[in-house]
Design a protein around this motif. Structure first.
Motif, PDB file in Angstrom:
ATOM      1  N   MET A  70       0.832  -1.212   0.000  1.00  0.00           N
ATOM      2  CA  MET A  70       0.000   0.000   0.000  1.00  0.00           C
ATOM      3  C   MET A  70       0.857   1.248   0.000  1.00  0.00           C
ATOM      4  O   MET A  70       0.567   2.217  -0.690  1.00  0.00           O
ATOM      5  N   VAL A 119      -9.317  11.552   5.890  1.00  0.00           N
ATOM      6  CA  VAL A 119      -8.094  11.858   5.142  1.00  0.00           C
ATOM      7  C   VAL A 119      -8.326  13.168   4.393  1.00  0.00           C
ATOM      8  O   VAL A 119      -9.439  13.408   3.900  1.00  0.00           O
ATOM      9  N   ARG A 120      -7.323  14.030   4.360  1.00  0.00           N
ATOM     10  CA  ARG A 120      -7.465  15.360   3.729  1.00  0.00           C
ATOM     11  C   ARG A 120      -8.702  16.081   4.253  1.00  0.00           C
ATOM     12  O   ARG A 120      -9.469  16.652   3.474  1.00  0.00           O
ATOM     13  N   ASP A 170      -0.781  12.916   2.382  1.00  0.00           N
ATOM     14  CA  ASP A 170      -2.084  13.466   2.767  1.00  0.00           C
ATOM     15  C   ASP A 170      -2.298  13.256   4.261  1.00  0.00           C
ATOM     16  O   ASP A 170      -1.992  12.187   4.798  1.00  0.00           O
ATOM     17  N   TYR A 227       3.737   1.750  -1.174  1.00  0.00           N
ATOM     18  CA  TYR A 227       4.252   2.041  -2.521  1.00  0.00           C
ATOM     19  C   TYR A 227       3.147   2.632  -3.403  1.00  0.00           C
ATOM     20  O   TYR A 227       3.376   3.607  -4.140  1.00  0.00           O
ATOM     21  N   ALA A 228       1.940   2.073  -3.323  1.00  0.00           N
ATOM     22  CA  ALA A 228       0.846   2.577  -4.161  1.00  0.00           C
ATOM     23  C   ALA A 228       0.443   3.993  -3.747  1.00  0.00           C
ATOM     24  O   ALA A 228       0.141   4.840  -4.606  1.00  0.00           O
ATOM     25  N   TYR A 229       0.452   4.285  -2.440  1.00  0.00           N
ATOM     26  CA  TYR A 229       0.200   5.659  -1.982  1.00  0.00           C
ATOM     27  C   TYR A 229       1.249   6.606  -2.573  1.00  0.00           C
ATOM     28  O   TYR A 229       0.955   7.682  -3.053  1.00  0.00           O
ATOM     29  N   LYS A 287       3.203   6.114  -5.146  1.00  0.00           N
ATOM     30  CA  LYS A 287       3.125   6.130  -6.611  1.00  0.00           C
ATOM     31  C   LYS A 287       2.036   7.106  -7.064  1.00  0.00           C
ATOM     32  O   LYS A 287       2.173   7.778  -8.071  1.00  0.00           O
ATOM     33  N   ASN A 288       0.941   7.169  -6.288  1.00  0.00           N
ATOM     34  CA  ASN A 288      -0.144   8.097  -6.621  1.00  0.00           C
ATOM     35  C   ASN A 288       0.083   9.473  -5.990  1.00  0.00           C
ATOM     36  O   ASN A 288      -0.749  10.367  -6.098  1.00  0.00           O
ATOM     37  N   ASN A 289       1.218   9.583  -5.295  1.00  0.00           N
ATOM     38  CA  ASN A 289       1.580  10.863  -4.687  1.00  0.00           C
ATOM     39  C   ASN A 289       0.534  11.394  -3.710  1.00  0.00           C
ATOM     40  O   ASN A 289       0.285  12.583  -3.643  1.00  0.00           O
ATOM     41  N   HIS A 290      -0.114  10.495  -2.965  1.00  0.00           N
ATOM     42  CA  HIS A 290      -0.940  11.021  -1.860  1.00  0.00           C
ATOM     43  C   HIS A 290      -0.491  10.431  -0.528  1.00  0.00           C
ATOM     44  O   HIS A 290      -1.221  10.438   0.441  1.00  0.00           O
ATOM     45  N   LEU A 349      -0.502   9.996   5.567  1.00  0.00           N
ATOM     46  CA  LEU A 349      -1.242   8.756   5.320  1.00  0.00           C
ATOM     47  C   LEU A 349      -0.352   7.514   5.318  1.00  0.00           C
ATOM     48  O   LEU A 349      -0.630   6.536   6.019  1.00  0.00           O
TER      49      LEU A 349
END
Lengths: 523, 523
Positions: free
Chosen positions: B21, B380-381, B33, B23-25, B27-30, B123
């Motif tokens: 997760m 979140v945010r 957050d 890495y995926a966070y 990768k999506n640049n959030h 996050l």
């Protein structure tokens, strides 16, 4: 290799009475008398009739580190202020270099009352090992047994992964569960520290948090994959389906697919499995497929797993047909409170699950969270000793003993038998009487086709036999289970395996019993 | 201070999906957050309606050490070979300095669904804490609760000692059980490593092995105490009694009494409790008494503990009278498979036991070996988030929240209530509506006489509030339990405590639920 060691494997991780006894042995000057201790259990766990042994590596680690350090000695001194300085000098001097330790190797199928570990050496030192040695093999053996039972219930073709770290009884509970679940037949773990230290395959997908961290496509900051907006491509399939699924979930799946285009496994129950999660997964899988990648599958984490897996499979087929793609390879992973009987029940109902992630019930051994391995003095100064207690079941079998497994000509184990170490070993083709240790009426003759010594000398002042690696122990377990009758390993009303004594040992034990126990007098 | 640390408190002791997760966070640049996670459980353990929280110290230790080292990064890289180098640079850079962590202090009585821990920060980092944080508080809270229940069952006047190390689920299971049993109300432990590290009082006597290591008086190498042969003196009393007790046992007792003339506590069930063990203890106690020392007592480890304790007490009285000595102070310690219901049943039957040594059932929490604390993203945010799942009970309560306990004018707790963090806090004397989170029909008005914030900010990039020591947590628990209605803490059919939401939070949650969940369509 730089990895964290278990710093609690210390001789001080012990019951205080080991130290109070040690002082009393020393004070009476019989601390160096040659002693023989046996470790065994009295009852198999989980209402079963077999147990798998585990823990050799940890016990060796204990023996290698069996030396009280300065702060430990100072602490013990603070508890026993009346003891002589010479005693603490003695304590500071001892280690495991005078001990011999026989054990059954990890992955061995074992039975009640057989001495699984035999420790010999100076009375006080052998005594001091008790508590730590037991904590190191009780849980390891329990979890290995539990994992082997889960494997049997699931069937050989399912992928089983240990997912339990967060619910384990402490950090070492988690580490030990990951290690010995693998020995017991699991395929992988989610625990990375165990993966690193023990070289166990690891798997992982994502949590609900990942899904709920997206409210919709506006949260996608890098939506392009191979130059295409993956969300929009998936959304095209959604529009064609006419379904109204959760936007945040579809956004989460597309970002996850971008991160793992060839390992895209989606958790589908965040909002609603069949009306949102599975369709969103399929739209994303179709989009990936269009860009030359195959999705991996879904994970179900709530609800009726059998029903949901079959319905998911139907949805896979429906869309595969509609778009002429192949979804046969898609995996369905299930988690959520799975235990041995859920596995059996799922197999009876029929389901489409390929892999199980199993946590709490596996790692805490919910059906029975402790194995009762004990450690008893059976001989000292060449004098066999017996403990009787007020419960017949708690009587110990005296003498320095060897244990053997006797096999029939079909390669199947007939019984285990313990002999006095000074008696001749059982021989192939030679008739031997095997007696039940606690029931004088139960006895039989065995003519073994194969005789296997159960205990191996691992430690003779130092390590003298290499500890098997995890792959070797896994393999050992599989081949061991093939030699055990299936009525012994079955779940319902299993048959107890025969554990016996030679006539010579039986008679000796009965004589000693009568000699040591006063006959109560009532007036 | 040189003591072994728990080297497994590492951020890598986590589920692989936290890293996938992450890495995926990223990768999506959030990944940066601002996120809010809650830790809570859904059901109290042991069929009870209360739980005691524990684990603050371990969680702080995790936060202080929250940094992947080089070998951990290398290992993660080997699992995710397709990820960019920048990601691993990011992983190597993170720590807990951007996190805020609110917790309830150890020893707090807590209830289902209340956010016991709130973690806020980036996050990806807050997400990465999940598994390790849960393993560090799930078992600690479970064992504290179990110990508190045992204490309640035994009564305040009994000495309770934790004896379970050998049966614990791994070394840290043993250490955690010793520490948190003490917080839960036990008086001591047999575990020396826990005694040293956590400054818990320790106790210990001797095992059966000590007794069976003596065959008779010839094994006494140093039989003199104050110039007198203690065995012969005890044997004189034996001869006068006309009883034939076990010689080895009498020899063992006299050598033990020489080592501990003022703390002589004898295990009396090696051969036969009433016809050998207790008489042998009494003869030794009479001998000690003649030499100016008082024996301490006996330990019963098998048989019917209520009966044997009462009979032992009778024997003490008989010989005290015969020889005009005072044996009123003699302690009776009982061990052997004691659990909460055995304690209650003993109290109903009547017994003469002063102290209990409790092992397996306490330390492995046999009645329920896992607490299901979970960790959920709730905002979140600045956007509140909800997870629904296919099981209503698994719905999460969204929003950054505060939790309060509202007290009546008798000082007894009325309910816990959660508010949105941005809403005003409940006030003393001001009427507030409290709604059940999952049952729209259940609601009530409360006018609190006292309002207590449940969560305290322990970590704000660094430790900002000292962690209570064990004595403080013990005291807190005792005073906390006084504020909870007894029908909530009783064993049989306890009343559920009221856990509620403010109207504002309840309405918000229901709106979000409807907004996020697609309505299934059937054709």
């Amino acid at each position: 290799m730089a990895y964290p060691k278990n710093q609690y494997i210390r001789p001080l991780l012990t019951d205080m009475y080991q130290l109070t006894m040690c002082y009393a042995y020393w004070k009476n000057n019989h601390h160096n008398d040659y002693a023989v201790f046996d470790a065994f259990f009295r009852k198999c766990p989980f209402k079963g009739e077999y147990t798998i042994f585990g823990g050799v590596g940890e016990i060796i680690e204990l023996l290698e580190n069996f030396r009280f350090n300065e702060s430990e000695i100072a602490y013990i001194k603070s508890l026993m202020p009346h003891a002589e300085d010479e005693f603490f000098n003695y304590l500071a001097s001892i280690d495991a270099s005078e001990l011999k330790v026989w054990m059954v190797p990890d992955g061995t199928v074992v039975f009640p009352r057989i001495n699984l570990i035999r420790v010999e050496g100076p009375l006080a030192i052998a005594q001091l090992c008790e508590t730590t040695l037991l904590v190191l093999c009780n849980f390891s053996s329990l979890i290995t047994t539990n994992a082997a039972r889960f494997r049997k219930a699931a069937g050989a073709d399912k992928h089983l992964s240990e997912f339990g770290s967060r619910r384990a009884q402490g950090t070492d509970g988690a580490m030990t569960a990951s290690k010995y679940s693998y020995v017991g037949g699991f395929d992988s773990t989610s625990n990375l520290l165990a993966g690193m230290i023990h070289k166990i395959p690891t798997i992982g997908t994502h949590a609900h948090a990942y899904v709920v961290s997206y409210s919709g496509p506006s949260d996608l900051h890098n939506p392009l994959f191979k130059g295409v907006n993956l969300y929009e491509l998936a959304d095209k399939y959604r529009k064609e389906s006419g379904l109204k699924t959760n936007d945040g979930e579809l956004a989460a799946f597309s970002s996850y697919a971008i991160a793992y285009p060839d390992r895209f496994l989606a958790l589908v129950d965040t909002y609603d499995t069949l009306s949102s999660g599975v369709p969103n997964f399929i739209f994303t899988a179709l989009a990936l497929n269009e860009l030359g990648h195959k999705a991996y599958g879904i994970r179900l984490d709530s609800g009726d797993l059998a029903y949901l897996s079959l319905e998911s499979k139907k949805l896979f087929s429906k869309y595969a047909e509609k778009y002429s793609v192949n979804f046969d390879h898609l995996m369905i992973v299930a988690s959520n409170d799975i235990n041995e009987s859920v596995l059996r029940s799922l197999n009876e109902q029929g389901h489409a699950i390929n892999a199980f992630g199993i946590g709490t019930n596996l790692v805490t051994c919910q059906a029975q969270p402790a194995l009762g391995m004990v450690y008893k003095l059976v001989e000292v100064r060449n004098t066999p000793r017996i403990k009787i207690s007020n419960e017949k079941d708690k009587v110990t079998i005296p003498c320095q003993k060897k244990a053997f497994r006797l096999y029939g000509n079909d390669g199947i184990a007939i019984c285990d038998i313990m002999t006095r170490a000074t008696d001749p070993d059982p021989e192939v083709g030679k008739k031997i009487m095997a007696r039940s240790p606690l029931d004088e009426k139960k006895r039989m003759f065995v003519i073994p086709s194969k005789v296997e010594a159960l205990n191996e000398l691992f430690w003779d002042g130092r390590l003298v036999k290499p500890v098997a690696n995890l792959e070797e122990s896994r393999t050992r377990l599989i081949s061991q289970l093939r030699t055990i009758r299936s009525d012994i390993t079955r779940e319902t009303n299993p048959t107890p395996y025969k554990v016996s004594l030679t006539s010579s040992l039986y008679d000796f034990m009965m004589n000693l019993w009568e000699m040591e126990v006063p006959i109560p007098e009532y007036h």
